[in-house]
Write a protein that holds these residues in place. Structure first.
Motif, PDB file in Angstrom:
ATOM      1  N   THR A 167       0.842  -1.193   0.000  1.00  0.00           N
ATOM      2  CA  THR A 167       0.000   0.000   0.000  1.00  0.00           C
ATOM      3  C   THR A 167       0.870   1.233   0.000  1.00  0.00           C
ATOM      4  O   THR A 167       2.033   1.205   0.402  1.00  0.00           O
ATOM      5  CB  THR A 167      -0.918   0.007   1.234  1.00  0.00           C
ATOM      6  OG1 THR A 167      -0.100  -0.019   2.390  1.00  0.00           O
ATOM      7  CG2 THR A 167      -1.843  -1.180   1.230  1.00  0.00           C
ATOM      8  N   PRO A 180      -0.660   4.544   5.299  1.00  0.00           N
ATOM      9  CA  PRO A 180      -1.217   3.790   6.427  1.00  0.00           C
ATOM     10  C   PRO A 180      -2.734   3.684   6.318  1.00  0.00           C
ATOM     11  O   PRO A 180      -3.399   4.519   5.721  1.00  0.00           O
ATOM     12  CB  PRO A 180      -0.815   4.628   7.635  1.00  0.00           C
ATOM     13  CG  PRO A 180      -0.624   5.995   7.117  1.00  0.00           C
ATOM     14  CD  PRO A 180      -0.167   5.832   5.694  1.00  0.00           C
ATOM     15  N   ARG A 181      -3.278   2.631   6.893  1.00  0.00           N
ATOM     16  CA  ARG A 181      -4.735   2.483   6.929  1.00  0.00           C
ATOM     17  C   ARG A 181      -5.130   1.942   8.298  1.00  0.00           C
ATOM     18  O   ARG A 181      -4.316   1.332   8.992  1.00  0.00           O
ATOM     19  CB  ARG A 181      -5.228   1.599   5.812  1.00  0.00           C
ATOM     20  CG  ARG A 181      -4.587   0.259   5.774  1.00  0.00           C
ATOM     21  CD  ARG A 181      -5.062  -0.556   4.615  1.00  0.00           C
ATOM     22  NE  ARG A 181      -4.378  -1.842   4.768  1.00  0.00           N
ATOM     23  CZ  ARG A 181      -4.692  -2.930   4.155  1.00  0.00           C
ATOM     24  NH1 ARG A 181      -5.671  -2.922   3.300  1.00  0.00           N
ATOM     25  NH2 ARG A 181      -4.032  -4.020   4.372  1.00  0.00           N
ATOM     26  N   ALA A 182      -6.348   2.146   8.674  1.00  0.00           N
ATOM     27  CA  ALA A 182      -6.846   1.740   9.993  1.00  0.00           C
ATOM     28  C   ALA A 182      -6.989   0.224  10.062  1.00  0.00           C
ATOM     29  O   ALA A 182      -7.319  -0.433   9.074  1.00  0.00           O
ATOM     30  CB  ALA A 182      -8.184   2.403  10.262  1.00  0.00           C
TER      31      ALA A 182
END
Length: 118
Positions: A16, A19-21
């Motif tokens: 990716t 950042p992602r939750a």
């Protein structure tokens, strides 16, 4: 004739760019979570201590080590400060007798017995 090309053994996930939750856990009771009274802080029923003190405590110790085929050793210690040791059959036997006799002479024991009798 050549064999067809082999597929890759591992497939790497696509990376990716940011950042992602993290995924949220489903609502509900957790595994091992206490239910009912324990959750509310109600004290559990405890048995009385089976090893309640009766006022006695050790004052003198006699440690004897006599391995098979070896020379025996012994140590005699008391809270009054007596600290003796012996090596060899005859000396260990003599120390055992001294330790037994010390029970009647020890100032810690005679004072305690006198206070209990009074």
């Amino acid at each position: 004739m050549s064999a067809p090309p082999r597929p890759p053994l591992k497939s790497l996930p696509a990376t990716t760019t940011g950042p992602r939750a993290a995924a949220q856990a489903a609502p509900g009771p957790a595994v091992g979570e206490p239910k009912g009274a324990a959750r509310k802080g109600v004290p559990s029923a405890l048995r009385p201590d089976p090893h309640q003190a009766d006022g006695r405590y050790p004052v003198a110790w006699l440690h004897i080590s006599a391995p098979r085929g070896a020379v025996p050793t012994a140590t005699s210690k008391c809270l009054c400060g007596r600290d003796r040791s012996a090596v060899g059959h005859t000396k260990v036997l003599a120390l055992i007798e001294e330790h037994t006799a010390h029970r009647d002479e020890c100032p810690l024991r005679t004072n305690q017995e006198g206070r209990q009798a009074a």
